[in-house]
Design a protein around this motif. Sequence first.
Motif, mmCIF file in Angstrom:
data_model
loop_
_atom_site.group_PDB
_atom_site.id
_atom_site.type_symbol
_atom_site.label_atom_id
_atom_site.label_comp_id
_atom_site.label_asym_id
_atom_site.label_seq_id
_atom_site.Cartn_x
_atom_site.Cartn_y
_atom_site.Cartn_z
ATOM 1 N N VAL A 68 -1.124 8.245 8.424
ATOM 2 C CA VAL A 68 -2.075 8.390 7.320
ATOM 3 C C VAL A 68 -2.332 7.045 6.647
ATOM 4 O O VAL A 68 -3.484 6.693 6.343
ATOM 5 C CB VAL A 68 -1.550 9.427 6.306
ATOM 6 N N VAL A 69 -1.258 6.274 6.421
ATOM 7 C CA VAL A 69 -1.418 4.962 5.787
ATOM 8 C C VAL A 69 -2.264 4.039 6.667
ATOM 9 O O VAL A 69 -3.153 3.327 6.179
ATOM 10 C CB VAL A 69 -0.040 4.333 5.498
ATOM 11 N N HIS A 70 -1.997 4.047 7.977
ATOM 12 C CA HIS A 70 -2.775 3.201 8.898
ATOM 13 C C HIS A 70 -4.245 3.611 8.899
ATOM 14 O O HIS A 70 -5.144 2.751 8.921
ATOM 15 C CB HIS A 70 -2.193 3.299 10.305
ATOM 16 N N THR A 71 -4.506 4.915 8.877
ATOM 17 C CA THR A 71 -5.887 5.395 8.869
ATOM 18 C C THR A 71 -6.592 4.996 7.580
ATOM 19 O O THR A 71 -7.752 4.549 7.611
ATOM 20 C CB THR A 71 -5.906 6.922 9.027
ATOM 21 N N CYS A 72 -5.908 5.156 6.460
ATOM 22 C CA CYS A 72 -6.499 4.761 5.179
ATOM 23 C C CYS A 72 -6.779 3.257 5.144
ATOM 24 O O CYS A 72 -7.804 2.818 4.600
ATOM 25 C CB CYS A 72 -5.571 5.150 4.028
ATOM 26 N N TRP A 73 -5.882 2.470 5.741
ATOM 27 C CA TRP A 73 -6.093 1.023 5.788
ATOM 28 C C TRP A 73 -7.304 0.674 6.653
ATOM 29 O O TRP A 73 -8.085 -0.223 6.315
ATOM 30 C CB TRP A 73 -4.847 0.338 6.314
ATOM 31 N N ALA A 74 -7.464 1.387 7.776
ATOM 32 C CA ALA A 74 -8.618 1.136 8.640
ATOM 33 C C ALA A 74 -9.917 1.509 7.938
ATOM 34 O O ALA A 74 -10.918 0.783 8.028
ATOM 35 C CB ALA A 74 -8.469 1.924 9.943
ATOM 36 N N ILE A 75 -9.910 2.648 7.227
ATOM 37 C CA ILE A 75 -11.109 3.051 6.488
ATOM 38 C C ILE A 75 -11.402 2.057 5.376
ATOM 39 O O ILE A 75 -12.569 1.721 5.105
ATOM 40 C CB ILE A 75 -10.924 4.483 5.927
ATOM 41 N N TYR A 76 -10.360 1.551 4.729
ATOM 42 C CA TYR A 76 -10.554 0.539 3.687
ATOM 43 C C TYR A 76 -11.196 -0.718 4.269
ATOM 44 O O TYR A 76 -12.003 -1.380 3.613
ATOM 45 C CB TYR A 76 -9.212 0.200 3.034
ATOM 46 N N GLY A 77 -10.838 -1.043 5.529
ATOM 47 C CA GLY A 77 -11.451 -2.192 6.179
ATOM 48 C C GLY A 77 -12.946 -2.027 6.369
ATOM 49 O O GLY A 77 -13.708 -3.000 6.318
ATOM 50 N N PHE A 78 -13.404 -0.770 6.580
ATOM 51 C CA PHE A 78 -14.837 -0.515 6.684
ATOM 52 C C PHE A 78 -15.510 -0.595 5.322
ATOM 53 O O PHE A 78 -16.630 -1.097 5.189
ATOM 54 C CB PHE A 78 -15.092 0.865 7.290
ATOM 55 N N ILE A 79 -14.831 -0.066 4.322
ATOM 56 C CA ILE A 79 -15.428 -0.025 2.986
ATOM 57 C C ILE A 79 -15.496 -1.418 2.380
ATOM 58 O O ILE A 79 -16.484 -1.785 1.733
ATOM 59 C CB ILE A 79 -14.620 0.930 2.085
ATOM 60 N N HIS A 80 -14.446 -2.200 2.587
ATOM 61 C CA HIS A 80 -14.383 -3.533 1.976
ATOM 62 C C HIS A 80 -14.483 -4.597 3.063
ATOM 63 O O HIS A 80 -13.569 -4.759 3.877
ATOM 64 C CB HIS A 80 -13.080 -3.699 1.194
#
Length: 536
Positions: free
Chosen positions: A31-43
């Motif tokens: 979950v943490v890795h997925t959230c980090w990947a999504i954050y990479g798209f957002i920011h």
Amino acid sequence: MFPSCCSKPKNGSQFKMSYTKVIFGVLVVYVVHTCWAIYGFIHTKPCDSSKGDSCVTSYLTVKPRLQLSIYSALDPNDESGYILLFKVDRFDINTRFDKKVSVTLPIGTHNNRTLHAVVFIHKSGVTPWKDNKHMRLVDRLTSQMNPLQLETTTTKQTRETSEEHKLVLYWKSCLRLNIMNEDFIFSNAGVPSDLRRYMKIIEDGKREKKKLYLPLLLVDELRSRLKDLIEINRTTKEVPLTVSYDTITLCKFRIWIHIQAVIYSLKHFGFSEQSLDEIKAMFVENGLHVLALSVLVPAFHLSFEVFAFKNDIRFWRDRKNLAGLSRRSVLWRCFSTIVIFLHLLEEQSSWLILLPTGIAALIELKSVAHLQMSTLMYKGLNTFISDVFSGIITTPGPHQLACFRDDVVFLIYLYQRRLAYTYSALNTLKCYSCGSKTTNDECNMNSEECQAPFDACMTTVAKLGAVKGIVKTCSNSKVCTGAASVATMDSNGNGVQISCCTSRLCNYSGAMSIKAQRWLMLLPLILLSLLIRQHT
């Protein structure tokens, strides 16, 4: 079935690790890795020229006069075969529009050749190939696939029938275009890898060379649905085409191209067009928040299934008989679960559904009174997770009704468990318990539930001169009666007195209040003194 791995550190303390903790840890990392990947798209990290970075700015910042031109071609690389379908002379990227045009099909499309749409963003007033700053994108307008009426069915007979049918040629009646309209400044060395295939960088300026990136153009394949396809044959001469345009943010642009890449991969893994269309609908009709849920929900759902199975297996391994369980209910539920599993197997459902159902057919529990609360809660959480997901994505009415049924069943389970707990609490023998106390009130401060083979409450009062002690505990009725028969007191009131009872909290009154120093109130010493006196 699920042993624990233990390791002993140097300090002597014992650290215990179970499979549940390992699975939960893997889930958290995922979950943490997925959230980090999504954050990479957002920011997306912007360029910082103060640190010496080589920056790339948007070509749109110089406010050029642009033109949108759309051509049709059987061969996208042959400019001589281009046919103009639609153009906007003074193209404003911030103005959305929907235009309908009529397209005449070339003869080559009837010979199973693919017709393409070639989209250009270029300088107004000139042809695209004469402008070295043009942006070009190609998309397919025709495609061959199985008849859609057969794609939407799932029975084995229709699948075999679809294999016998010839492929049908379809026309994509909607062409949806997006341009990223943010004036974002990228670092030349830090351009995200997913954007490189969509980005064209040029140098502008005679004296000071300035790097610019041309408009980021995207064909929105996620909004291209099966309902937009039109079947064409040899008699079809003209077909309609709707050209839709809208702006898109950088964040959504990056997420969109990743989702489109995933859908393209799923198609090569054998997913049907109908299944891919449902996935597209999940993202387009409900928004980007479904992306996060589509990642988190299956992870939690699968984890709760594993935890539930783990507790089921542990429960059955510890049981030696079916006391408290209905044999008929266990057999009937096992039979019905096997039938459901075979039906899902026949329909070739997803393995994510087949595996939990198959395992449940082997270890299904049917007695709510004896069902472990942890197992019940895991299954209940899975039920509510399914409810949330069925409300977000487009699902058939029977599926939503089945989820509502599971909710009702889960609430009935909770109600039955409450009744079972109340019945058990009322019929379980409970006794006041204490070690060595000086007063009856002190002994009545704690109580315990008697477990088999204890079926009686035993109260022991010992007196030696001015010293008295009271002990209350659960006991076996035969042992308590035997001890009471040999307990004696002399004429001075010194000795041991034992009383037995078999009702709930029946040993409330055990002895009168006495006063003594607490450090003398050690019952083992009292009993030892009595034994020595009897033998002398």
